[in-house]
Design an enzyme around this catalytic site. Structure first.
Site, PDB file in Angstrom:
ATOM      1  N   HIS A   1       0.827  -1.193  -0.010  1.00 26.55           N
ATOM      2  CA  HIS A   1      -0.144   0.096   0.088  1.00 26.55           C
ATOM      3  C   HIS A   1       0.822   1.263  -0.075  1.00 26.55           C
ATOM      4  O   HIS A   1       1.856   1.391   0.870  1.00 26.55           O
ATOM      5  CB  HIS A   1      -0.849  -0.227   1.236  1.00 26.55           C
ATOM      6  CG  HIS A   1      -2.013   1.135   1.206  1.00 26.55           C
ATOM      7  ND1 HIS A   1      -3.105   0.830   0.451  1.00 26.55           N
ATOM      8  CD2 HIS A   1      -2.084   2.236   1.674  1.00 26.55           C
ATOM      9  CE1 HIS A   1      -3.972   2.106   0.488  1.00 26.55           C
ATOM     10  NE2 HIS A   1      -3.196   2.910   1.230  1.00 26.55           N
TER      11      HIS A   1
ATOM     12  N   HIS B   1      -5.005   5.028  10.442  1.00 22.03           N
ATOM     13  CA  HIS B   1      -4.049   5.779  10.400  1.00 22.03           C
ATOM     14  C   HIS B   1      -4.738   7.082  11.436  1.00 22.03           C
ATOM     15  O   HIS B   1      -5.700   7.464  11.471  1.00 22.03           O
ATOM     16  CB  HIS B   1      -3.602   6.376   9.257  1.00 22.03           C
ATOM     17  CG  HIS B   1      -4.639   6.802   8.242  1.00 22.03           C
ATOM     18  ND1 HIS B   1      -5.191   5.784   7.411  1.00 22.03           N
ATOM     19  CD2 HIS B   1      -4.917   7.920   7.694  1.00 22.03           C
ATOM     20  CE1 HIS B   1      -6.070   6.310   6.647  1.00 22.03           C
ATOM     21  NE2 HIS B   1      -5.743   7.571   6.898  1.00 22.03           N
TER      22      HIS B   1
ATOM     23  N   ASP C   1      -6.609  17.570   9.488  1.00 22.76           N
ATOM     24  CA  ASP C   1      -7.896  17.287   9.200  1.00 22.76           C
ATOM     25  C   ASP C   1      -8.096  16.827   7.647  1.00 22.76           C
ATOM     26  O   ASP C   1      -7.341  17.174   7.015  1.00 22.76           O
ATOM     27  CB  ASP C   1      -8.986  18.293   9.206  1.00 22.76           C
ATOM     28  CG  ASP C   1      -9.652  18.488  10.568  1.00 22.76           C
ATOM     29  OD1 ASP C   1      -8.836  18.057  11.538  1.00 22.76           O
ATOM     30  OD2 ASP C   1     -10.532  19.335  10.928  1.00 22.76           O
TER      31      ASP C   1
ATOM     32  N   HIS D   1      -8.731   6.722  12.326  1.00 26.56           N
ATOM     33  CA  HIS D   1      -9.584   6.438  11.389  1.00 26.56           C
ATOM     34  C   HIS D   1      -9.116   5.478  10.630  1.00 26.56           C
ATOM     35  O   HIS D   1      -7.854   5.271  10.473  1.00 26.56           O
ATOM     36  CB  HIS D   1     -10.300   7.523  10.557  1.00 26.56           C
ATOM     37  CG  HIS D   1      -9.351   8.140   9.645  1.00 26.56           C
ATOM     38  ND1 HIS D   1      -8.444   9.112   9.880  1.00 26.56           N
ATOM     39  CD2 HIS D   1      -9.231   7.966   8.403  1.00 26.56           C
ATOM     40  CE1 HIS D   1      -7.972   9.363   8.679  1.00 26.56           C
ATOM     41  NE2 HIS D   1      -8.231   8.807   7.835  1.00 26.56           N
TER      42      HIS D   1
HETATM   43 FE   LIG Z   1      -7.421   8.845   5.862  1.00 30.34          FE
END
Ligand SMILES: [Fe+2]
Length: 385
Positions: free
Chosen positions: A263, A300, A306, A336
């Protein structure tokens, strides 16, 4: 844009006499950013560009804040923004901070009754739906689905739409918007490992020049106020210019994805940068090809930025129940990641058709009243099993 562009007619030497056929002088303007340190161009007008007749009105368009300090992950239904006729009043700020604003708009009519100049911010207008022509005093650019229109602060413009069905995702930035520095060489040329190159950048090519006097309304945004200024000469009276400071277009479909065996981190998707945020393009691409790879992203904690994702098209593999035109906000300070089942679901997949725009801001975003109206109120709980 960090490369030179010339349009129309200009004199061989700057700051010298440049005369019209009748012998009078064209009016030269140095149009720069970041004081005299940033990009600039030298513009030649039919008339002095300083002829203000009056300021008819001044009013605030500052967004009303619903949540000044937000810690909730939010999902906003962007297509719930109601279409409106007027280009400026159709623009609804949904997230904002002192560096930038995220705006959604569904304008139905071309902007023809007045001219617009944003002196607060550079604008990136992403065209989700619609097509037409961006018309500026430095030339015109045709646009369609998937285009980013980058309009530096101070560019006077109008915009033509081909139909009433338009959806725009707009980022206003109080810092200049550049392409990532790491993709440019010492001379500003885009390097071989850049996901786009100069051929993908569409510069203004068609100069509209009006030699006209009268009353011309320019709506000028400064410090979140609109000043309705009446000028005595047509704002599109430029006969030529050269330099580096001009609007341009780049299509998200021309972004060449960078992929790997495992990834790849979000910076491989980066398209634009400022000192206060980045804009990234997630485009259709082949997935990671290590035999044990997990194509879905890992959890992460973007502890100090933000993250705003705007979903454009295709399936978004890390999310359940995401629709076109939706925005997710993952605020700084909490972790999240993929929704339950998304990591397993991604294993063995070889490609994705996802298309999305991401904006990561280094200061927290405030949620406006217009933004909060679009929230489903439960997204922050969507990771519960
Ligand atoms: Fe993200």
């Amino acid at each position: 844009m960090p490369f030179y562009h010339k349009l129309g007619k200009i004199p061989p030497k700057r700051h010298t006499q440049f005369r019209k056929p009748d012998g009078s002088l064209y009016s030269e303007q140095l149009f720069g950013t970041v004081g005299f340190d940033g990009m600039y161009c030298n513009i030649y007008h039919e008339h002095r560009p300083t002829q203000v007749k009056q300021i008819k009105k001044q009013y605030s368009v500052a967004p009303k804040i619903a949540s000044a300090n937000n810690m909730l992950s939010l999902r906003l239904d962007g297509f719930a923004i109601k279409p409106e006729k007027d280009f400026l009043s159709s623009r609804k700020t949904v997230l904002t901070n002192s560096d930038c604003s995220i705006i959604l708009a569904a304008p139905q009519e071309s902007l023809r009754d007045y001219f617009y100049k944003n002196t607060d911010a550079d604008e990136v207008i992403f065209i989700h739906k619609g097509s037409g022509k961006l018309r500026t005093f430095l030339g015109n650019i045709d646009f369609k689905y998937g285009d980013y229109l980058v309009i530096p602060r101070g560019i006077i413009y109008q915009i033509d739409f081909d139909s009433e069905d338009n959806r725009l995702f707009i980022v206003e930035s109080r810092q200049p918007i550049y392409t990532p520095k790491r993709y440019r060489n010492w001379f500003g040329q885009l390097l071989e490992h850049s996901p786009f190159c100069e051929r993908d950048i569409r510069k203004p090519e068609q100069l509209e020049t009006y030699d006209a006097k009268g009353e011309f309304l320019v709506k000028v945004k400064k410090n979140d106020d609109i000043f309705e200024m009446v000028y005595a000469t047509h704002p599109f009276d430029v006969v030529g210019y050269d330099g580096y400071n001009y609007p341009y277009a780049f299509s998200i479909h021309d972004f060449e994805p960078i992929t790997g065996r495992i990834h790849q981190p979000p910076p491989v998707h980066q398209t634009f940068e400022t000192t206060a945020m980045v804009i990234c393009s997630f485009v259709p691409r082949l997935y990671d090809y290590h035999p044990e790879s997990i194509p879905a992203p890992y959890n992460h904690s973007n502890i100090d930025s933000d993250e705003v994702l705007y979903y454009v098209d295709g399936d978004f593999m890390s999310r359940n129940d995401i629709k076109q035109g939706q925005i997710t906000l993952h605020p700084a300070g909490i972790v999240h990641g993929p929704h339950p089942g998304a990591a397993e679901r991604s294993i063995g997949k070889t490609e994705t058709e996802e298309l999305a725009v991401m904006v990561d801001t280094f200061k927290p975003l405030q949620v406006t009243e217009d933004g909060m109206k679009l929230s489903d109120g439960t997204y922050y709980q969507s990771w519960l099993e």
